[in-house]
Design an enzyme around this catalytic site. Structure first.
Site, mmCIF file in Angstrom:
data_model
loop_
_atom_site.group_PDB
_atom_site.id
_atom_site.type_symbol
_atom_site.label_atom_id
_atom_site.label_comp_id
_atom_site.label_asym_id
_atom_site.label_seq_id
_atom_site.Cartn_x
_atom_site.Cartn_y
_atom_site.Cartn_z
ATOM 1 N N HIS A 12 0.578 -1.288 -0.036
ATOM 2 C CA HIS A 12 0.022 -0.046 0.230
ATOM 3 C C HIS A 12 0.855 1.193 -0.205
ATOM 4 O O HIS A 12 1.382 1.627 0.458
ATOM 5 C CB HIS A 12 -0.940 0.010 0.832
ATOM 6 C CG HIS A 12 -1.857 1.363 1.479
ATOM 7 N ND1 HIS A 12 -2.931 1.608 -0.302
ATOM 8 C CD2 HIS A 12 -1.754 2.360 2.512
ATOM 9 C CE1 HIS A 12 -3.578 2.478 0.760
ATOM 10 N NE2 HIS A 12 -2.905 2.589 1.818
ATOM 11 N N ASP A 14 1.908 5.094 0.554
ATOM 12 C CA ASP A 14 1.369 6.669 0.834
ATOM 13 C C ASP A 14 2.151 7.082 -0.231
ATOM 14 O O ASP A 14 3.107 7.154 0.202
ATOM 15 C CB ASP A 14 0.829 6.721 2.045
ATOM 16 C CG ASP A 14 -0.051 6.235 2.543
ATOM 17 O OD1 ASP A 14 -1.024 6.054 2.005
ATOM 18 O OD2 ASP A 14 0.275 4.839 3.080
ATOM 19 N N ASP A 124 -8.019 1.688 0.934
ATOM 20 C CA ASP A 124 -7.945 2.299 2.355
ATOM 21 C C ASP A 124 -8.570 3.709 2.223
ATOM 22 O O ASP A 124 -8.523 4.731 3.142
ATOM 23 C CB ASP A 124 -6.056 2.903 2.668
ATOM 24 C CG ASP A 124 -6.040 3.008 4.391
ATOM 25 O OD1 ASP A 124 -6.690 2.506 4.546
ATOM 26 O OD2 ASP A 124 -5.006 4.063 3.973
ATOM 27 N N HIS A 335 -6.564 9.313 -0.850
ATOM 28 C CA HIS A 335 -7.331 9.782 0.624
ATOM 29 C C HIS A 335 -6.268 10.193 1.403
ATOM 30 O O HIS A 335 -6.748 11.336 2.025
ATOM 31 C CB HIS A 335 -7.107 8.085 1.032
ATOM 32 C CG HIS A 335 -6.471 7.473 1.861
ATOM 33 N ND1 HIS A 335 -5.588 6.917 0.458
ATOM 34 C CD2 HIS A 335 -6.110 7.109 2.799
ATOM 35 C CE1 HIS A 335 -4.500 6.350 1.139
ATOM 36 N NE2 HIS A 335 -4.553 6.138 2.722
#
Length: 868
Positions: A12, A14, A124, A335
């Protein structure tokens, strides 16, 4: 029969959070190269998912372009999974068109890199919009996999059919324990066995299928190279179970091979019972949220429609420049980025990206208008004003225009030579040296006047018209009036400023009162949280500051103020040391049935929240708000809110909700709405839930905090100071408040929101300019209408297709009932049915049915073009 465990290796990623993009890219250079090498050297390590966002590959190839062929080979073989998104989008506070472009550019990028994953993977994001199936279906995607927001109130099983209100459906799987459920699997067989059995026992309670989706990864997690060995050990230890490195697509295909009997759910997922969804992050860093909305509207409600008209008249569309602006803002839609739950330096980067995107949008808008206006015939002794209208339905629009003229006296004539009444709002002596650098270079002083005028312009549809500015001619100038009193009114609405607030009254006697509320906020960048003993202040004193009435509009100025606590310590003691002052106007335009509010404020307090409160006489059953291409009903109270801690909720389910541009309350044939420019959060409160509260801003001082009132337990994010989150700066807000004829009249709110978010688009052809251009060599008519849209639907966008072969027009129906509309016609073009991905279909019929909360996309091809 045993479990069939589909283990999906992933990271994941970011791009930014408490670290910047530049910092994460340095890690990416190492991690992704390691992934490529391991996949190449180990065929038994079948697949790896790059988080569903293709921008990760773009970031990597900027620093390691030599690996392009390696990525292409692995992606083409289906082993490196890219897309379908460009960035892992937020779906609560970004527009429908932003999500469409996110998928458009994400799929383009992934296909160029070797191939795209055709599953809506959303690991997410802080909740899921009800429109996601519709958006995915528009790109031919038939499945979705997500984590946050689902509870047993939605579906009993993690595998189900998810349907949007327009009828679109996807096979959906909820990752019940999160994308990090199998992160860093242990090498110790006994420890791993115990952990895996706990996972399977938990997941078995949520699914009737023997298939188990097991994401194996975490934030910025490197590839776990020994995964095949660990899975072989688990399979040996658990007779009858299978453990395989798999793809999400394989899991979906096998699990939904027989869809009979699956639950069908229609709606959104925003409940934080088993995972946090941060149901108040919609107001974090409201300055950035508003900057995002301004950039979105600048593209879809101004630049793209303008360029479409201009290109049909022979001017350049510049698709790469439009894509540059879109890609700049889409970088801010992940997000965390859009949530603004980041370090101050990251939020500063995000804010700067919106500034740069707006510069591109505004500069190209201005240049296009100038080229068009300069290509219209006019007399040498006259100036010309071009006014572009991006509202596709017939409309009267107020135009407030700054003009630079040689004389104070001039007439304004329309294309038929008729005098247009106008008012002079402001006038001052001016020097042409301020406009023309050549004059400044020669140190010449040429006197002229800067005049701001106000008038009504009438349009048949999307297009432009022009006005001649004739100097020295007597004109139909309407006197600017400043009557005494604290009341204004038009044929539809009246507005008063009293000590309690702004009272709006409709002709049928319906009334609402708009006022302000200030309260404490001990929360962090993720969530609002009231102090245990809050001091809620709702008695701001309003004072009228005078009325101004000009052609087309009346404005009533006001001032509202009261003392508030400087910080949480003062709030706890009841001290009030800071003056909270709002100045603003309430505005009634001749052709509008709603009131526009403008508020200006300098925040000097900390850890507090300020909301606009609109008090009605309604007794609603639910609240209503808009989302992508539609609207949604929401409950006024959650049945488990009062006992959320006893029931193990991760956060209290307060009725704080997201919206895109408006919220509303209705009862029978009555209703009230609030539309906004970029404010994305509302709550219905009061004993009868008759008060609409729109958050103007909240201020906080830390990224994450422990044990909040409405979010007990650990901190979200990291516990690091975030002083910029206090928002101690100048802020301005634009809203609209009006009435609707009950739930059936909710279209009125959507139309008002569209008008509020569509700015004027004008250019004056004048003698002096900041730079000079050669003649365009083109001649275009003094007025032009591209098409007219039925007023029962709302325009989403008109743009050149991504292929460049035609034009895409998209409109939506923001009601719960299907509507039938006339197909818009563009001269010299044939309308074809299409999807969101602009795939050309059959020729459109003369009338189209737009489903409830549905969108229609039409692709217009020249009559000389080949649809194939």
């Amino acid at each position: 029969m045993g479990n069939k465990v589909y283990v999906v290796p992933h990271t994941h990623w970011d791009r930014e959070w408490y670290f910047t993009i530049e910092e994460s890219r340095s890690l990416l250079m190492h991690d992704l190269e390691e992934i490529l090498t391991h996949l190449e050297d180990n065929p038994d390590f079948g697949y790896f998912v790059l988080d569903g966002q293709a921008i990760v590959v773009e970031d990597y190839l900027k620093t390691r372009p030599q690996d392009h062929d390696r990525i292409r080979a692995l992606a083409a073989a289906g082993r490196l999974k890219l897309g379908p998104w460009l960035t892992q989008t937020d779906s609560q506070v970004v527009s429908a068109e932003s999500m469409v472009r996110n998928l458009t550019y994400g799929l383009q990028t992934a296909e160029r890199a070797g191939g795209a994953m055709r599953t809506g993977y959303i690991p997410d994001s802080f909740g899921q919009s009800a429109s996601i199936p519709q958006l995915l279906n528009g790109f031919g995607i038939q499945s979705a996999v997500f984590w946050r927001g689902r509870t047993e109130r939605h579906t009993r099983d993690v595998n189900f059919r998810w349907r949007s209100p327009d009828g679109s459906q996807v096979n959906a799987t909820n990752i019940a324990m999160g994308y990090q459920v199998a992160k860093y699997l242990e090498s110790d067989p006994e420890v791993l066995q115990e952990r895996m059995q706990n996972i399977l026992a938990h997941l078995g309670c949520d699914s009737t299928s023997d298939n188990v989706l097991l994401p194996a990864g975490h934030d910025q997690m490197p590839i776990q190279k020994n995964l095949p060995t660990l899975l072989a050990g688990l399979e040996k230890a658990n007779c009858g179970d299978s453990y395989r490195i798999s793809t999400i697509e394989d899991y979906i295909a096998d699990t939904f091979a027989d869809a009979d009997g699956l639950e069908v759910y229609e709606g959104e997922f925003i409940e934080g019972k088993y995972m946090r969804v941060h149901r108040s992050i919609y107001s974090t860093r409201m300055d950035i949220k508003m900057a995002n909305a301004a950039a979105e509207a600048g593209l879809t409600n101004r630049l793209e429609p303008l360029l479409s008209v201009a290109s049909l008249l022979g001017f350049d569309y510049s698709p790469s420049l439009v894509a540059q602006a879109w890609r700049t803002i889409l970088q801010c839609h992940a997000h965390d980025s859009m949530g603004c739950c980041n370090s101050d330096r990251v939020n500063a980067d995000i804010k700067h990206r919106f500034v740069k995107a707006r510069e591109v949008i505004d500069a190209h808008t201005n240049m296009t208008l100038r080229l068009m206006a300069s290509s219209i015939d006019k007399s040498d002794d006259e100036d010309l004003l071009l006014v572009f209208n991006a509202v596709a339905s017939p409309a009267v629009r107020l135009v407030e225009q700054e003009l630079f003229v040689g004389t104070r006296d001039f007439a304004l004539l329309d294309v038929d030579g008729n005098e247009v009444p106008y008012s002079v709002v402001d006038v001052e002596a001016y020097d042409a040296q301020k406009l023309d650098r050549q004059i400044a270079h020669l140190n010449q002083h040429i006197p002229m006047f800067r005049v701001v005028i106000s008038f009504n312009a009438t349009f048949d549809g999307l297009g432009y018209t022009t006005y001649r500015i004739v100097p020295g001619r007597a004109a139909a100038v309407v006197e600017t009036r400043r009557p005494l009193g604290a009341r204004i009114g038009n044929d539809m609405l009246a507005a008063d400023v009293t000590a309690d607030g702004i009272r709006l009254t409709r002709g049928d006697g319906s009334e609402v009162l708009a006022t302000l509320e200030e309260s404490g906020d001990e929360g962090d960048s993720y969530d609002y949280s009231p102090p245990p003993n809050d001091l809620v202040l709702q008695d701001f004193v309003f004072q009228p500051q005078g009325v101004t009435a000009v052609e087309g509009v009346q404005r009533l100025a006001f001032r509202a103020e009261r003392k508030v606590p400087a910080d949480l310590d003062e709030r706890a003691s009841g001290a009030l040391s800071v003056a909270a002052v709002f100045t603003g106007t309430v505005e009634l335009r001749d052709a509008e049935s709603f009131a526009r509010l403008h508020l200006s404020h300098d925040n000097n307090a900390e850890n507090h929240r300020v909301r606009l409160k609109v008090i009605t006489d309604l007794e609603p059953e639910y609240s209503i708000a808009d989302n992508q291409f539609g609207i949604i009903r929401r409950e006024l109270e959650h049945p488990e809110a009062s006992c959320f801690e006893e029931l193990g909720w991760h956060e209290r389910p307060d009725p704080i909700y997201p919206m895109l541009s408006f919220c509303a309350l209705t009862q029978d044939t009555m209703g009230t709405f609030v539309a906004t420019k970029g404010l994305r959060e509302y709550e219905a409160s009061g004993d009868a839930h008759n008060e609409l509260n729109v958050t103007l801003y909240r201020s906080y001082g830390e990224i994450g905090k422990d044990d909040l009132t409405r979010r007990p337990g650990r901190a979200s994010g990291i516990k690091v100071p975030s002083p910029d989150g206090q928002l101690k700066q100048h802020v301005e807000f634009d809203l609209a408040v009006g009435f609707v004829d009950g739930e059936d009249g909710i279209l009125q709110a959507s139309q008002a929101a569209h008008l509020l978010n569509t700015d004027d688009c004008t250019f004056q052809v004048k003698r002096y300019n900041d730079f000079r251009l050669n003649p365009t060599g083109k001649r275009i008519p003094p007025s032009y209408s591209l098409f007219t849209l039925d007023s029962s639907v709302v325009l989403s966008t008109v743009k050149m297709t991504e292929s460049g072969c035609g034009y895409a027009v998209r409109f939506f129906n923001p009601t719960w009932s299907a509507v039938t509309v006339e197909t818009p016609t563009i001269q010299g073009h044939i309308a074809h049915m299409s999807r969101l991905d602009e795939e050309v279909g059959t020729q459109a019929e003369e009338q189209l049915t737009v489903p409830a909360c549905g969108a229609i996309t039409l692709v217009y091809l020249s009559t000389h073009a080949d649809p194939a």
